[in-house]
Design a protein around this motif. Structure first.
Motif, PDB file in Angstrom:
ATOM      1  N   GLU A  95       0.910  -0.770  -0.312  1.00 48.29           N
ATOM      2  CA  GLU A  95      -0.010  -0.009  -0.146  1.00 48.29           C
ATOM      3  C   GLU A  95       1.088   1.411  -0.021  1.00 48.29           C
ATOM      4  N   VAL A  96       0.317   2.558  -0.527  1.00 48.08           N
ATOM      5  CA  VAL A  96       0.767   3.015  -0.549  1.00 48.08           C
ATOM      6  C   VAL A  96       0.439   4.700   0.551  1.00 48.08           C
ATOM      7  N   LYS A  97       1.401   4.703   1.888  1.00 45.26           N
ATOM      8  CA  LYS A  97       1.029   4.783   2.890  1.00 45.26           C
ATOM      9  C   LYS A  97       0.853   6.504   3.104  1.00 45.26           C
ATOM     10  N   ALA A  98       1.741   6.963   1.787  1.00 45.48           N
ATOM     11  CA  ALA A  98       2.030   8.771   2.154  1.00 45.48           C
ATOM     12  C   ALA A  98       2.492   9.249   1.467  1.00 45.48           C
ATOM     13  N   VAL A  99       2.106  10.401   1.198  1.00 37.05           N
ATOM     14  CA  VAL A  99       3.085  10.959  -0.367  1.00 37.05           C
ATOM     15  C   VAL A  99       3.603  11.912   0.433  1.00 37.05           C
ATOM     16  N   VAL A 100       4.515  12.421   0.085  1.00 32.08           N
ATOM     17  CA  VAL A 100       5.507  13.462   0.498  1.00 32.08           C
ATOM     18  C   VAL A 100       6.084  14.059  -0.458  1.00 32.08           C
ATOM     19  N   ILE A 101       6.063  15.912  -0.804  1.00 27.87           N
ATOM     20  CA  ILE A 101       6.649  16.376  -1.635  1.00 27.87           C
ATOM     21  C   ILE A 101       7.529  17.014  -1.382  1.00 27.87           C
ATOM     22  N   THR A 102       9.029  17.814  -2.047  1.00 28.21           N
ATOM     23  CA  THR A 102       9.588  18.148  -1.660  1.00 28.21           C
ATOM     24  C   THR A 102       9.708  19.469  -1.610  1.00 28.21           C
ATOM     25  N   HIS A 103       8.822  20.330  -3.185  1.00 29.92           N
ATOM     26  CA  HIS A 103       8.705  21.237  -3.039  1.00 29.92           C
ATOM     27  C   HIS A 103       7.385  21.721  -4.419  1.00 29.92           C
ATOM     28  N   PHE A 104       7.711  22.585  -4.562  1.00 33.80           N
ATOM     29  CA  PHE A 104       5.907  23.296  -5.248  1.00 33.80           C
ATOM     30  C   PHE A 104       6.225  23.560  -6.322  1.00 33.80           C
ATOM     31  N   HIS A 105       7.051  22.899  -7.314  1.00 37.08           N
ATOM     32  CA  HIS A 105       7.082  23.031  -9.023  1.00 37.08           C
ATOM     33  C   HIS A 105       6.638  21.609  -9.270  1.00 37.08           C
ATOM     34  N   SER A 106       5.313  22.156 -10.215  1.00 32.66           N
ATOM     35  CA  SER A 106       4.842  21.076 -11.069  1.00 32.66           C
ATOM     36  C   SER A 106       5.293  19.174 -11.376  1.00 32.66           C
ATOM     37  N   ASP A 107       7.319  19.106 -11.660  1.00 32.37           N
ATOM     38  CA  ASP A 107       7.203  18.579 -11.778  1.00 32.37           C
ATOM     39  C   ASP A 107       7.231  17.408 -10.239  1.00 32.37           C
ATOM     40  N   CYS A 108       7.139  17.880  -8.658  1.00 30.79           N
ATOM     41  CA  CYS A 108       6.753  17.245  -7.569  1.00 30.79           C
ATOM     42  C   CYS A 108       5.547  16.960  -7.348  1.00 30.79           C
ATOM     43  N   LEU A 109       4.714  17.539  -7.431  1.00 35.32           N
ATOM     44  CA  LEU A 109       3.130  17.913  -7.453  1.00 35.32           C
ATOM     45  C   LEU A 109       2.131  18.026  -8.730  1.00 35.32           C
ATOM     46  N   GLY A 110       2.436  17.634 -10.293  1.00 38.30           N
ATOM     47  CA  GLY A 110       1.854  17.363 -11.241  1.00 38.30           C
ATOM     48  C   GLY A 110       0.660  16.387 -11.007  1.00 38.30           C
ATOM     49  N   GLY A 111       1.198  15.020 -10.524  1.00 41.35           N
ATOM     50  CA  GLY A 111      -0.080  14.364 -10.134  1.00 41.35           C
ATOM     51  C   GLY A 111      -0.693  14.116  -8.319  1.00 41.35           C
ATOM     52  N   ILE A 112      -0.767  15.024  -8.111  1.00 46.44           N
ATOM     53  CA  ILE A 112      -1.067  14.752  -6.673  1.00 46.44           C
ATOM     54  C   ILE A 112      -2.855  14.243  -6.564  1.00 46.44           C
ATOM     55  N   GLU A 113      -3.605  14.778  -7.981  1.00 44.81           N
ATOM     56  CA  GLU A 113      -4.924  14.186  -7.649  1.00 44.81           C
ATOM     57  C   GLU A 113      -4.940  13.015  -6.849  1.00 44.81           C
ATOM     58  N   ALA A 114      -4.248  12.211  -8.082  1.00 42.81           N
ATOM     59  CA  ALA A 114      -4.582  10.957  -8.260  1.00 42.81           C
ATOM     60  C   ALA A 114      -3.818   9.864  -7.116  1.00 42.81           C
ATOM     61  N   ARG A 127       6.273  25.901   3.996  1.00 40.84           N
ATOM     62  CA  ARG A 127       6.299  26.915   2.717  1.00 40.84           C
ATOM     63  C   ARG A 127       5.404  26.013   1.353  1.00 40.84           C
ATOM     64  N   THR A 128       5.978  25.613   1.451  1.00 42.29           N
ATOM     65  CA  THR A 128       5.666  25.136  -0.277  1.00 42.29           C
ATOM     66  C   THR A 128       3.869  24.618  -0.440  1.00 42.29           C
ATOM     67  N   ILE A 129       3.040  24.743   0.829  1.00 40.48           N
ATOM     68  CA  ILE A 129       1.748  24.935   0.461  1.00 40.48           C
ATOM     69  C   ILE A 129       1.965  26.798   0.067  1.00 40.48           C
ATOM     70  N   GLU A 130       2.395  27.325   0.793  1.00 37.10           N
ATOM     71  CA  GLU A 130       2.091  28.574   0.725  1.00 37.10           C
ATOM     72  C   GLU A 130       2.139  28.801  -0.308  1.00 37.10           C
ATOM     73  N   PHE A 131       3.989  28.707  -1.068  1.00 34.87           N
ATOM     74  CA  PHE A 131       4.515  29.100  -2.921  1.00 34.87           C
ATOM     75  C   PHE A 131       3.055  28.335  -3.373  1.00 34.87           C
ATOM     76  N   ALA A 132       2.831  26.994  -3.170  1.00 32.81           N
ATOM     77  CA  ALA A 132       2.495  26.075  -4.284  1.00 32.81           C
ATOM     78  C   ALA A 132       0.657  27.253  -4.725  1.00 32.81           C
ATOM     79  N   LEU A 133       0.631  27.563  -3.292  1.00 29.84           N
ATOM     80  CA  LEU A 133      -1.152  28.880  -3.328  1.00 29.84           C
ATOM     81  C   LEU A 133      -0.689  29.888  -4.328  1.00 29.84           C
TER      82      LEU A 133
END
Length: 245
Positions: A95-114, A127-133
């Motif tokens: 199982e995938v227990k968690a996903v950790v995002i390492t910075h706010f660019h799309s190459d790190c979180l482009g698939g977050i909805e999945a 700060r990643t959340i702040e910069f993403a927003l």
């Protein structure tokens, strides 16, 4: 008709029980490559089309223990992230227990909805959340201050912010059980150029990587955000690359 290549070591439904010494490519399709870099550490690679650098390979990390995994960075889009999660579930039998995002660019979180669609918890430096927003990207995440320790199976894995570099929010992850570091875009592959500097702090970059090297002296495996996985030499190369500004 587009060709799809699938390489699974041993059989379609199993992977090696032990890891020899060199990275082993376990899976490859048009959109996703998965490589085993140590017994319980895997690199996932997808590809991002960019205006300035063309088609760029983007790496993330999967860490496994018992029947659990933690993923570091999504793939570049939801389609390939779905493919990644399915591979973990069906081939690793985890199982995938968690996903950790390492910075706010799309190459790190482009698939977050999945991941969020499957109710997989996401973690991110505050700060990643702040910069993403600021870039009009929002996603549900559990935030942490400067460090985070999670367990995968019975093993600990550490995520920490050591300072600015590629971005002002770049964090790294270290898995002590196998001495593996996911440096993300803060760490360069050997002989790489400086890459995307749009959100960078070049003056701080070398010192930040030096802090990582001192904090984790036993590192033997380093996965960069782009390019080939290597050894601690990738840290040394990155330090030299940004040392003289």
């Amino acid at each position: 008709m587009k060709s799809i290549f699938l390489f699974i070591i041993s059989s379609v439904f199993s992977i090696p029980a032990t890891y020899a010494s060199k990275p082993i490519r376990l899976y490859q399709t048009e959109h996703l490559i998965i490589t085993q870099v140590s017994e319980n550490v895997f690199e996932h690679t997808t590809f991002l089309s960019t205006q300035d650098f063309g088609k760029v390979s983007c790496n993330g990390m999967i860490v496994r223990d018992e029947h659990e995994t933690i993923v570091f960075d999504t793939t570049v889009d939801n389609e390939s992230s779905e493919e990644l999660i399915n591979w973990i579930n069906n081939t690793l039998k985890c199982e995938v227990k968690a996903v950790v995002i390492t910075h706010f660019h799309s190459d790190c979180l482009g698939g977050i909805e999945a991941f969020t669609k499957r109710q997989i918890p996401a973690y991110a430096y505050y700060r990643t959340i702040e910069f993403a927003l600021e870039n009009e990207v929002s996603f549900p995440a559990i935030t942490f201050p400067d460090s985070l320790t999670l367990t995968v199976g019975t093993k600990a894995i550490h995520t920490a912010f050591f300072g600015e570099g590629h971005t002002r929010d770049n964090v790294v992850a270290y898995f002590p059980a196998e001495k593996a570091l996911f440096g993300g875009c803060l760490v360069k592959e050997m002989n790489a150029g400086k890459g995307n500097l749009a959100d960078a702090n070049e003056q701080a970059w070398s010192e930040t990587v030096l802090k990582i090297k001192k904090a984790y002296p036993d590192i033997t495996i380093v996965i960069p955000g782009h390019g080939k996985t290597g050894t601690k030499k990738l840290l040394d190369y990155t330090i030299r690359l940004f040392k003289e500004q």
